[in-house]
Motif scaffolding. Sequence first.
Motif, PDB file in Angstrom:
ATOM      1  N   GLY A  52     -18.524   2.328  -3.325  1.00 19.43           N
ATOM      2  CA  GLY A  52     -18.733   3.741  -3.620  1.00 19.43           C
ATOM      3  C   GLY A  52     -20.190   4.087  -3.865  1.00 19.43           C
ATOM      4  O   GLY A  52     -21.080   3.627  -3.146  1.00 19.43           O
ATOM      5  N   LYS A  53     -20.423   4.892  -4.897  1.00 19.21           N
ATOM      6  CA  LYS A  53     -21.788   5.329  -5.207  1.00 19.21           C
ATOM      7  C   LYS A  53     -22.698   4.165  -5.568  1.00 19.21           C
ATOM      8  O   LYS A  53     -23.899   4.195  -5.297  1.00 19.21           O
ATOM      9  N   ASN A  54     -22.144   3.128  -6.184  1.00 20.05           N
ATOM     10  CA  ASN A  54     -22.941   1.933  -6.483  1.00 20.05           C
ATOM     11  C   ASN A  54     -23.440   1.283  -5.192  1.00 20.05           C
ATOM     12  O   ASN A  54     -24.597   0.897  -5.092  1.00 20.05           O
ATOM     13  N   ALA A  55     -22.567   1.172  -4.200  1.00 17.88           N
ATOM     14  CA  ALA A  55     -22.959   0.581  -2.914  1.00 17.88           C
ATOM     15  C   ALA A  55     -24.007   1.438  -2.215  1.00 17.88           C
ATOM     16  O   ALA A  55     -24.988   0.921  -1.677  1.00 17.88           O
ATOM     17  N   GLU A  56     -23.798   2.735  -2.230  1.00 19.62           N
ATOM     18  CA  GLU A  56     -24.761   3.637  -1.591  1.00 19.62           C
ATOM     19  C   GLU A  56     -26.131   3.533  -2.264  1.00 19.62           C
ATOM     20  O   GLU A  56     -27.166   3.504  -1.599  1.00 19.62           O
ATOM     21  N   GLY A  57     -26.139   3.446  -3.586  1.00 18.32           N
ATOM     22  CA  GLY A  57     -27.388   3.330  -4.323  1.00 18.32           C
ATOM     23  C   GLY A  57     -28.110   2.026  -4.044  1.00 18.32           C
ATOM     24  O   GLY A  57     -29.332   1.999  -3.857  1.00 18.32           O
ATOM     25  N   VAL A  58     -27.371   0.928  -4.004  1.00 18.99           N
ATOM     26  CA  VAL A  58     -27.973  -0.379  -3.721  1.00 18.99           C
ATOM     27  C   VAL A  58     -28.572  -0.381  -2.317  1.00 18.99           C
ATOM     28  O   VAL A  58     -29.713  -0.798  -2.112  1.00 18.99           O
ATOM     29  N   LEU A  59     -27.813   0.107  -1.343  1.00 18.03           N
ATOM     30  CA  LEU A  59     -28.304   0.127   0.033  1.00 18.03           C
ATOM     31  C   LEU A  59     -29.567   0.988   0.139  1.00 18.03           C
ATOM     32  O   LEU A  59     -30.530   0.613   0.805  1.00 18.03           O
ATOM     33  N   SER A  60     -29.575   2.100  -0.538  1.00 23.23           N
ATOM     34  CA  SER A  60     -30.753   2.974  -0.540  1.00 23.23           C
ATOM     35  C   SER A  60     -31.973   2.231  -1.095  1.00 23.23           C
ATOM     36  O   SER A  60     -33.068   2.296  -0.534  1.00 23.23           O
ATOM     37  N   CYS A  61     -31.789   1.513  -2.195  1.00 25.86           N
ATOM     38  CA  CYS A  61     -32.888   0.727  -2.784  1.00 25.86           C
ATOM     39  C   CYS A  61     -33.400  -0.329  -1.815  1.00 25.86           C
ATOM     40  O   CYS A  61     -34.606  -0.516  -1.666  1.00 25.86           O
ATOM     41  N   LEU A  62     -32.473  -1.024  -1.178  1.00 28.73           N
ATOM     42  CA  LEU A  62     -32.861  -2.088  -0.257  1.00 28.73           C
ATOM     43  C   LEU A  62     -33.638  -1.549   0.935  1.00 28.73           C
ATOM     44  O   LEU A  62     -34.654  -2.114   1.331  1.00 28.73           O
ATOM     45  N   LEU A  63     -33.168  -0.441   1.495  1.00 26.48           N
ATOM     46  CA  LEU A  63     -33.785   0.087   2.705  1.00 26.48           C
ATOM     47  C   LEU A  63     -35.102   0.805   2.460  1.00 26.48           C
ATOM     48  O   LEU A  63     -35.966   0.815   3.331  1.00 26.48           O
ATOM     49  N   LYS A  64     -35.260   1.398   1.285  1.00 25.54           N
ATOM     50  CA  LYS A  64     -36.493   2.154   1.054  1.00 25.54           C
ATOM     51  C   LYS A  64     -37.706   1.252   0.879  1.00 25.54           C
ATOM     52  O   LYS A  64     -38.819   1.661   1.119  1.00 25.54           O
ATOM     53  N   ASN A  65     -37.506   0.021   0.489  1.00 25.87           N
ATOM     54  CA  ASN A  65     -38.629  -0.871   0.252  1.00 25.87           C
ATOM     55  C   ASN A  65     -38.861  -1.832   1.406  1.00 25.87           C
ATOM     56  O   ASN A  65     -39.988  -2.175   1.696  1.00 25.87           O
ATOM     57  N   GLY A  66     -37.806  -2.276   2.056  1.00 20.67           N
ATOM     58  CA  GLY A  66     -37.941  -3.241   3.141  1.00 20.67           C
ATOM     59  C   GLY A  66     -37.968  -4.690   2.668  1.00 20.67           C
ATOM     60  O   GLY A  66     -37.911  -5.606   3.466  1.00 20.67           O
ATOM     61  N   ASP A  67     -38.038  -4.893   1.348  1.00 25.91           N
ATOM     62  CA  ASP A  67     -37.954  -6.235   0.784  1.00 25.91           C
ATOM     63  C   ASP A  67     -36.524  -6.392   0.278  1.00 25.91           C
ATOM     64  O   ASP A  67     -36.176  -5.880  -0.774  1.00 25.91           O
ATOM     65  N   TYR A  68     -35.682  -7.077   1.040  1.00 25.47           N
ATOM     66  CA  TYR A  68     -34.255  -7.091   0.766  1.00 25.47           C
ATOM     67  C   TYR A  68     -33.843  -7.991  -0.391  1.00 25.47           C
ATOM     68  O   TYR A  68     -32.667  -8.088  -0.713  1.00 25.47           O
ATOM     69  N   SER A  69     -34.797  -8.647  -1.014  1.00 26.33           N
ATOM     70  CA  SER A  69     -34.472  -9.438  -2.194  1.00 26.33           C
ATOM     71  C   SER A  69     -34.935  -8.735  -3.472  1.00 26.33           C
ATOM     72  O   SER A  69     -34.789  -9.261  -4.565  1.00 26.33           O
TER      73      SER A  69
END
Length: 107
Positions: free
Chosen positions: A32-49
Motif C-alpha cells: 500500500g502507501k508504505n510500498a509506494e513511499g519506499v519505491l519513491s525514496c528508492l527511485l528519487k535518489n538512484g542509490d537503491y541501498s
Amino acid sequence: MNYEFDAEKVKLQLQKKEASKYSPDKDGIYRGKNAEGVLSCLLKNGDYSIYGYGGTKGCFFDREAEKWVAFDNSTNDCWVEEFNNEAEAAEWLGEDHPIHVIINKRT
C-alpha cells in the motif's frame, strides 16, 4: 566559534529519518502507501541501498494507471514491474497469498 560540518553524518541522519517513515508487514513486504513511499525514496535518489531500504520488496495498486506495481530491491537493483492483477504481482514477488491493498493516487 568553530562549527564543523560532517556531510556524511548528516546524510546518515537523514537516511535514518527517511527510513522510519515506512514499515513493512510482518512478512517483510511493504504494501500500500508504505510500498509506494519506499519505491519513491528508492527511485528519487538512484542509490537503491539508501534509506535503509536495501533488500526490500513491495507492492501496491496504482489507481491512476489501473495496474498493480511491484518492486523487488532484494539485490539493491530495484526491479519494478506492472501487472494486470494482484495474483500476478504476488507471484512475481514470490508470495503465496494475495496482497489485498489498494491506495488512493493523487488526481
